[in-house]
Design a protein around this motif. Structure first.
Motif, PDB file in Angstrom:
ATOM      1  N   GLN A   1      -4.138   3.973   6.773  1.00 49.81           N
ATOM      2  CA  GLN A   1      -4.937   2.787   6.262  1.00 49.81           C
ATOM      3  C   GLN A   1      -4.995   2.013   7.599  1.00 49.81           C
ATOM      4  O   GLN A   1      -4.099   1.746   8.447  1.00 49.81           O
ATOM      5  CB  GLN A   1      -4.099   2.117   5.215  1.00 49.81           C
TER       6      GLN A   1
ATOM      7  N   ALA B   1      -6.260   4.485  -1.520  1.00 46.80           N
ATOM      8  CA  ALA B   1      -5.116   3.910  -1.660  1.00 46.80           C
ATOM      9  C   ALA B   1      -4.903   3.470  -3.141  1.00 46.80           C
ATOM     10  O   ALA B   1      -3.929   3.145  -3.711  1.00 46.80           O
ATOM     11  CB  ALA B   1      -5.239   2.272  -0.940  1.00 46.80           C
TER      12      ALA B   1
ATOM     13  N   ILE C   1       0.868  -1.057   0.160  1.00 53.61           N
ATOM     14  CA  ILE C   1       0.059  -0.087   0.042  1.00 53.61           C
ATOM     15  C   ILE C   1       0.712   1.051  -0.034  1.00 53.61           C
ATOM     16  O   ILE C   1       1.336   1.750   1.080  1.00 53.61           O
ATOM     17  CB  ILE C   1      -0.867   0.014   1.266  1.00 53.61           C
TER      18      ILE C   1
ATOM     19  N   TRP D   1      -5.549  -4.661  -3.056  1.00 56.90           N
ATOM     20  CA  TRP D   1      -5.961  -3.179  -2.138  1.00 56.90           C
ATOM     21  C   TRP D   1      -6.542  -2.241  -2.825  1.00 56.90           C
ATOM     22  O   TRP D   1      -7.087  -0.987  -2.571  1.00 56.90           O
ATOM     23  CB  TRP D   1      -4.564  -2.594  -1.742  1.00 56.90           C
TER      24      TRP D   1
ATOM     25  N   CYS E   1       0.424   4.391  -0.732  1.00 58.87           N
ATOM     26  CA  CYS E   1      -0.100   5.686  -0.287  1.00 58.87           C
ATOM     27  C   CYS E   1       0.573   6.411   0.913  1.00 58.87           C
ATOM     28  O   CYS E   1       0.738   5.391   1.785  1.00 58.87           O
ATOM     29  CB  CYS E   1      -1.456   5.693  -0.483  1.00 58.87           C
TER      30      CYS E   1
ATOM     31  N   HIS F   1      -0.434  -0.015  -5.826  1.00 54.55           N
ATOM     32  CA  HIS F   1      -0.928  -0.930  -4.735  1.00 54.55           C
ATOM     33  C   HIS F   1      -1.142  -2.125  -5.312  1.00 54.55           C
ATOM     34  O   HIS F   1      -1.050  -2.424  -6.669  1.00 54.55           O
ATOM     35  CB  HIS F   1      -2.197  -0.256  -4.178  1.00 54.55           C
TER      36      HIS F   1
ATOM     37  N   VAL G   1      -9.813  -1.494   3.654  1.00 53.51           N
ATOM     38  CA  VAL G   1      -8.654  -0.562   3.144  1.00 53.51           C
ATOM     39  C   VAL G   1      -9.647   0.783   2.438  1.00 53.51           C
ATOM     40  O   VAL G   1     -10.744   0.547   2.479  1.00 53.51           O
ATOM     41  CB  VAL G   1      -7.797  -0.940   1.955  1.00 53.51           C
TER      42      VAL G   1
END
Length: 294
Positions: free
Chosen positions: A66, A112, A60, A121, A62, A117, A108
């Motif tokens: 999360q 994201a 992930i 996700w 970003c 990703h 999630v």
């Protein structure tokens, strides 16, 4: 002279490739590193809302907070036995804020998708509760004793009620669900109630295909030592000792030429793969140490 031992080769790999957080974990677990240094590295992944992002979970990418990276942060604090008050207060604030009206937290958040990703996700909805990672988040928050007051707060009770509903109506769908169930049930305040569901977990763990007993199996499977990474792992009760020993010897043989261990899923980038391999290498070393192999 270079150290050609399992541990020495892994250390060389980690210092060439791993993130600071995983190097600090290695130092704490195997050398003279401090828990404070692990917490210091972990602090950089926390956002102002109290949650964790910034690829603490390397698939992930970003920067936003999360649920799963926040779960990872709790696991790492538990690993070193240091529940930093500031980090923990932030996590509580974040988890309180993302608890859904009927309890549970999303798998999630949709943001994201704005960054690289792994395919799993990329969700279209983030208003649906998921036992993954609700079970681990509430399990770890139940386990800690620094903020016992939260156990009576409305958001915490909502999450607990959600998990009991899931356990009554469903069974785990695989490894990732299974460890959510186990972590929550082992730390639930109502251990008499938890024992009923743990008995069901015992039966489920023994169903064909849940635990992969072939130490050389390829692909995204979860083998004996994924389920029982430590001597006192819950799933170890249903795994014969001979199988654990067989998998331990296979694990040593799976250390790669560069000193690290591989991952069994496609990474989103070479950088993410290096980050994952650093994390996994520390995990493999922990397992070997727990069973007295190093």
């Amino acid at each position: 002279m270079s150290d050609n031992s399992v541990l020495g080769r892994a250390k060389s790999f980690l210092y060439k490739n791993a993130r600071l957080i995983d190097r600090k974990r290695f130092e704490f677990l195997f050398e003279d590193g401090t828990k404070e240094s692990v917490i210091g590295a972990l602090r950089a992944y926390q956002n102002p809302d109290g949650g964790f992002g910034h690829a603490l979970e390397p698939d992930i990418r970003c920067p936003y907070s999360q649920p799963v990276p926040t779960e990872v942060a709790l696991a790492l604090m538990d690993e070193v036995g240091c529940l930093d008050a500031e980090l923990l207060d932030g996590i509580i604030r974040y988890v309180r804020g993302i608890t859904l009206p009927d309890g549970g937290m999303p798998f999630v958040f949709c943001n994201a998708k704005d960054y690289s990703h792994a395919p799993w996700w990329g969700v279209e909805r983030d208003d649906v509760a998921s036992v993954n990672p609700t079970g681990l988040l509430i399990g770890y928050l139940s386990k800690q004793n620094a903020r016992m007051d939260i156990r009576q707060e409305e958001w915490f009770l909502r999450n607990t009620a959600y998990l009991w509903r899931v356990f009554e109506q469903e069974q785990p769908s695989g490894f990732h669900d299974g460890i959510q169930w186990i972590t929550f049930l082992q730390n639930a305040s109502d251990q008499e109630k938890a024992a009923v569901y743990l008995a069901r977990i015992d039966d489920w763990l023994q169903q064909p295909g849940v635990i992969e007993f072939d130490p050389e199996a390829e692909g995204y499977v979860h083998k004996v030592l994924d389920w029982a990474p430590k001597r006192d792992s819950y799933a170890g009760r249903v795994i014969p000792q001979g199988e654990i020993e067989r998998h331990l010897h296979a694990l040593i043989g799976q250390q790669q030429e560069d000193g690290g261990w591989p991952i069994s899923w496609p990474a989103v980038s070479p950088g993410a793969e290096a980050e994952w391999r650093g994390f996994v290498t520390v995990e493999r070393l922990k397992t070997l140490k727990s069973y007295g192999m190093i």
